[in-house]
Design a protein around this motif. Sequence first.
Motif, PDB file in Angstrom:
ATOM      1  N   UNK A 181      43.250   0.317   7.370  1.00  0.00           N
ATOM      2  CA  UNK A 181      43.804   1.806   6.856  1.00  0.00           C
ATOM      3  C   UNK A 181      44.655   0.430   5.942  1.00  0.00           C
ATOM      4  N   UNK A 182      45.459   1.525   4.957  1.00  0.00           N
ATOM      5  CA  UNK A 182      46.793   1.122   4.179  1.00  0.00           C
ATOM      6  C   UNK A 182      47.569   1.661   4.776  1.00  0.00           C
ATOM      7  N   UNK A 183      48.533   0.417   5.100  1.00  0.00           N
ATOM      8  CA  UNK A 183      49.300   0.779   5.640  1.00  0.00           C
ATOM      9  C   UNK A 183      50.456   1.910   5.624  1.00  0.00           C
ATOM     10  N   UNK A 184      50.008   2.676   4.871  1.00  0.00           N
ATOM     11  CA  UNK A 184      51.101   3.278   4.480  1.00  0.00           C
ATOM     12  C   UNK A 184      50.586   4.927   5.302  1.00  0.00           C
ATOM     13  N   UNK A 185      49.827   5.143   5.969  1.00  0.00           N
ATOM     14  CA  UNK A 185      48.569   6.081   6.367  1.00  0.00           C
ATOM     15  C   UNK A 185      48.556   4.925   8.107  1.00  0.00           C
TER      16      UNK A 185
ATOM     17  N   UNK B 156      37.576  10.062  11.371  1.00  0.00           N
ATOM     18  CA  UNK B 156      36.688   8.867  10.123  1.00  0.00           C
ATOM     19  C   UNK B 156      34.953   9.962  10.361  1.00  0.00           C
ATOM     20  N   UNK B 157      35.024  10.214   8.526  1.00  0.00           N
ATOM     21  CA  UNK B 157      33.400  10.138   8.195  1.00  0.00           C
ATOM     22  C   UNK B 157      33.130   9.287   6.661  1.00  0.00           C
TER      23      UNK B 157
ATOM     24  N   UNK C 292      35.280   7.662   2.645  1.00  0.00           N
ATOM     25  CA  UNK C 292      35.725   7.359   3.480  1.00  0.00           C
ATOM     26  C   UNK C 292      36.575   8.803   3.725  1.00  0.00           C
ATOM     27  N   UNK C 293      36.548   9.255   4.567  1.00  0.00           N
ATOM     28  CA  UNK C 293      37.653  10.612   4.406  1.00  0.00           C
ATOM     29  C   UNK C 293      38.285  10.777   5.442  1.00  0.00           C
TER      30      UNK C 293
ATOM     31  N   UNK D 165      43.882  15.450   4.424  1.00  0.00           N
ATOM     32  CA  UNK D 165      42.570  14.824   5.179  1.00  0.00           C
ATOM     33  C   UNK D 165      42.284  13.134   3.054  1.00  0.00           C
ATOM     34  N   UNK D 166      42.518  12.741   4.137  1.00  0.00           N
ATOM     35  CA  UNK D 166      42.469  11.598   2.580  1.00  0.00           C
ATOM     36  C   UNK D 166      41.419  10.942   2.795  1.00  0.00           C
TER      37      UNK D 166
END
Length: 199
Positions: free
Chosen positions: A141-145, A153-154, A164-165, A179-180
Amino acid sequence: MKKYIKLIVFFNIILMMFACGGDKQSTEQSQTNVAPQSKNPFHFYKKVEIRPGLDFEAISWGNSNDSVGGVSILMSDSLHSKFKALSLEREGKIKGFWNLDLDTDGNPELYVELLSNKNQSDLLVYEFEDNEFRKITFPSLPTKFKNDYLGNDKFNIKSGELFRTFTIKSDSLNTPNKEILIQYKIQNNNFSSKQIENP
């Protein structure tokens, strides 16, 4: 004479009773000697056909809660009589197995989706080329998250692209969790990712 006939009939009845009892005993004994049926040792199985004659199968096994164990990917090319297997350890339950040629180079990319901690997913990715399995490291995952990551996750494939969400917690109590959406690409067997703003 009648006494003898009565005795013979009496002994025949006794012999028949013993014979029936012996059969019952032998039947019971044979039933106790039957081995108990074991449960299916494979917690997951899925077959993916790339083209007629070329198939990949994923199987997994592990302990009773299936949180750790092994996974094997089996390749069978019946047209060319070639067979290959890859076995490795896994952490998490296998949730899915699919093929996607994300870099459009003609080589199958095999994705094994793992689920851990009930709602957190990750991918094992292998490209099959020249009769060999080659691992492609899926990015974390990106560090900021990472600090706000809640899972859920989906993974979705849309128009040949991988998305990916996942959910992150909100900054305040008055706003809902967010949701990202992340899009992944592959170039030279390396993943790149970028965040897509949800419409």
